[in-house]
Design a protein around this motif. Structure first.
Motif, PDB file in Angstrom:
ATOM      1  N   GLU A 144      72.373  25.167  15.433  1.00 31.55           N
ATOM      2  CA  GLU A 144      72.026  24.666  14.097  1.00 31.55           C
ATOM      3  C   GLU A 144      71.663  23.181  14.148  1.00 31.55           C
ATOM      4  O   GLU A 144      70.699  22.749  13.509  1.00 31.55           O
ATOM      5  N   TRP A 145      72.451  22.405  14.887  1.00 28.46           N
ATOM      6  CA  TRP A 145      72.135  20.986  15.014  1.00 28.46           C
ATOM      7  C   TRP A 145      70.815  20.790  15.766  1.00 28.46           C
ATOM      8  O   TRP A 145      69.980  19.952  15.377  1.00 28.46           O
ATOM      9  N   ALA A 146      70.597  21.565  16.830  1.00 21.67           N
ATOM     10  CA  ALA A 146      69.350  21.441  17.589  1.00 21.67           C
ATOM     11  C   ALA A 146      68.146  21.816  16.738  1.00 21.67           C
ATOM     12  O   ALA A 146      67.080  21.189  16.832  1.00 21.67           O
ATOM     13  N   PHE A 147      68.288  22.838  15.889  1.00 23.98           N
ATOM     14  CA  PHE A 147      67.173  23.231  15.033  1.00 23.98           C
ATOM     15  C   PHE A 147      66.851  22.127  14.034  1.00 23.98           C
ATOM     16  O   PHE A 147      65.678  21.845  13.748  1.00 23.98           O
ATOM     17  N   ALA A 148      67.896  21.494  13.490  1.00 23.70           N
ATOM     18  CA  ALA A 148      67.657  20.425  12.524  1.00 23.70           C
ATOM     19  C   ALA A 148      66.942  19.240  13.158  1.00 23.70           C
ATOM     20  O   ALA A 148      66.110  18.588  12.518  1.00 23.70           O
TER      21      ALA A 148
END
Length: 399
Positions: free
Chosen positions: A5-9
């Motif tokens: 989720e952090w990488a996608f953001a």
């Protein structure tokens, strides 16, 4: 907060900016060129590009956010340039991908701000007292502003994971709605899968019926014919036949006839249960009465379903009770069947060891496929240690 989720953001921002700028440029330039000769070819090429960018976004959502990543149908390729252009212009997947690129731009900015901006702001707020001491010539005591900044920093720190998770859920839902197959395409796939399931189930039933007739009923009839031939030979062997032998042969023939009739009844019951002629409210009590595990039955059947739905519910109940007896180790079970508001619900609950799940080899996957063929769903709630609750829900009428 998961790492994906952090990488996608973070990694999704450049792709969101590129896609958003592309979509806005296409819409603006398409509106300007719509009255010129190059207007339609430009829009066709732009929609094809939007489809490819949508596929890239769908892949990224699937890899980092765990989306379903269901692929839309491919574009048909009719003969002729005009026909192909018409197919692209009327392609709902391309237009929905263009809309997704427009909506993804603000979501990408918000995601990057929540994953990077908020943590940086948290660091600045938590370290505000230290920054003040480093910048001031003389260090003073901690004041109200220092306490407020630390409190805000802690609040921001607590809010970061929830904000990132919420935006990730929005991105997953948006990708599922706009980048997946259209509703009509999804319905066609469901119908194709249901047809394949029904064909496979019918073929399997026919093979089992043929095997049972060949190995069971046919063998019994051959044995009966041999017994009758022996009786005929005994009658023709002498003027005064042996009565005891004839009685034995006739007794054997009668037993073989009864076994054959029992076998035929079992086979016909597998094709269509006779008990269903009176409806589920008459068939299910007989089914639960034969279960090795004591079953409590509750019926609330206000409307009678379609015969195909009725047969599906009956076989589903039979399979679930068989699973309870074979795999659960339960001492008691409860079966509830109800029909109201156009839906039929079947629920089987047992006090066994639990651990049942789709795809674990207990026949639940086959039941789910059979229910899907009539627009039904199967839900399994079976934590380790039990209890297990399996619910089947399907419409009372076929569309």
């Amino acid at each position: 907060m998961r790492g994906g989720e952090w990488a996608f953001a973070v990694a999704g921002l450049p792709l969101a900016v590129v896609g958003g700028v592309y979509a806005l440029t296409v819409l603006y330039a398409g509106a300007l060129l719509s009255l010129t000769v190059v207007g339609l070819p430009f829009v066709v090429a732009a929609l094809l590009g939007a489809r490819r960018l949508g596929a890239l976004h769908r892949w990224l959502v699937g890899r980092l956010l765990g989306g379903d990543g269901e692929q839309p149908a491919r574009l048909p390729r009719p003969g002729g340039v005009v026909a192909r252009g018409r197919v692209v212009l009327t392609d709902p997947v391309a237009w929905r991908a263009l809309l997704y690129l427009v909506l993804r731009l603000p979501l990408g900015v918000l995601g990057f701000a929540s994953a990077v901006g908020l943590p940086l702001g948290c660091v600045w707020l938590l370290g505000f007292p230290l920054w003040g001491r480093l910048l001031e010539a003389e260090s003073g005591s901690a004041g109200l502003l220092d306490a407020v900044s630390v409190g805000l920093g802690v609040a921001v720190l607590v809010a970061v994971p929830g904000t990132v998770r919420a935006l990730s859920a929005v991105n997953r839902r948006l990708a599922r709605l706009l980048l997946g197959p259209a509703r009509t395409q999804r319905r066609v796939r469901q119908l194709e899968a249901a047809r394949a399931t029904l064909l496979a189930d019918s073929s399997d039933r026919l093979r089992r019926l043929e095997r049972d007739l060949h190995d069971g009923t046919q063998a019994r009839l051959v044995g009966l014919a041999i017994t009758l031939s022996l009786a005929e030979d005994a009658l023709a062997a002498a003027d005064r036949p042996d009565d005891s032998r004839l009685r034995a042969l006739l007794g054997r023939a009668r037993g073989q006839t009864e076994d054959t009739i029992t076998e035929l009844r079992r086979l016909t019951r597998g094709i269509h249960p006779v008990a269903l002629d009176g409806g589920l409210d008459q068939a299910l009590p007989g089914l639960t009465a034969t279960s090795p595990v004591p079953v409590t039955l509750r019926l609330d059947l206000r409307e009678r379903p379609h015969p195909v739905v009725e047969q599906t519910v009956y076989f589903c109940a039979a399979e679930l009770l068989t699973n309870v007896a074979k795999h659960s180790g339960a001492r008691a079970a409860a079966l509830t069947a109800s029909s109201a508001d156009g839906r039929v619900r079947l629920r089987v609950r047992d006090d066994g060891r639990g651990g049942a799940a789709l795809g674990t080899g207990t026949g639940l996957t086959g039941l789910a496929e059979r229910l899907a063929a009539v627009d039904g769903v199967l839900r399994v709630d079976s934590p380790p240690g039990g209890p297990t609750t399996v619910t089947a829900e399907l419409p009372t009428r076929l569309r």
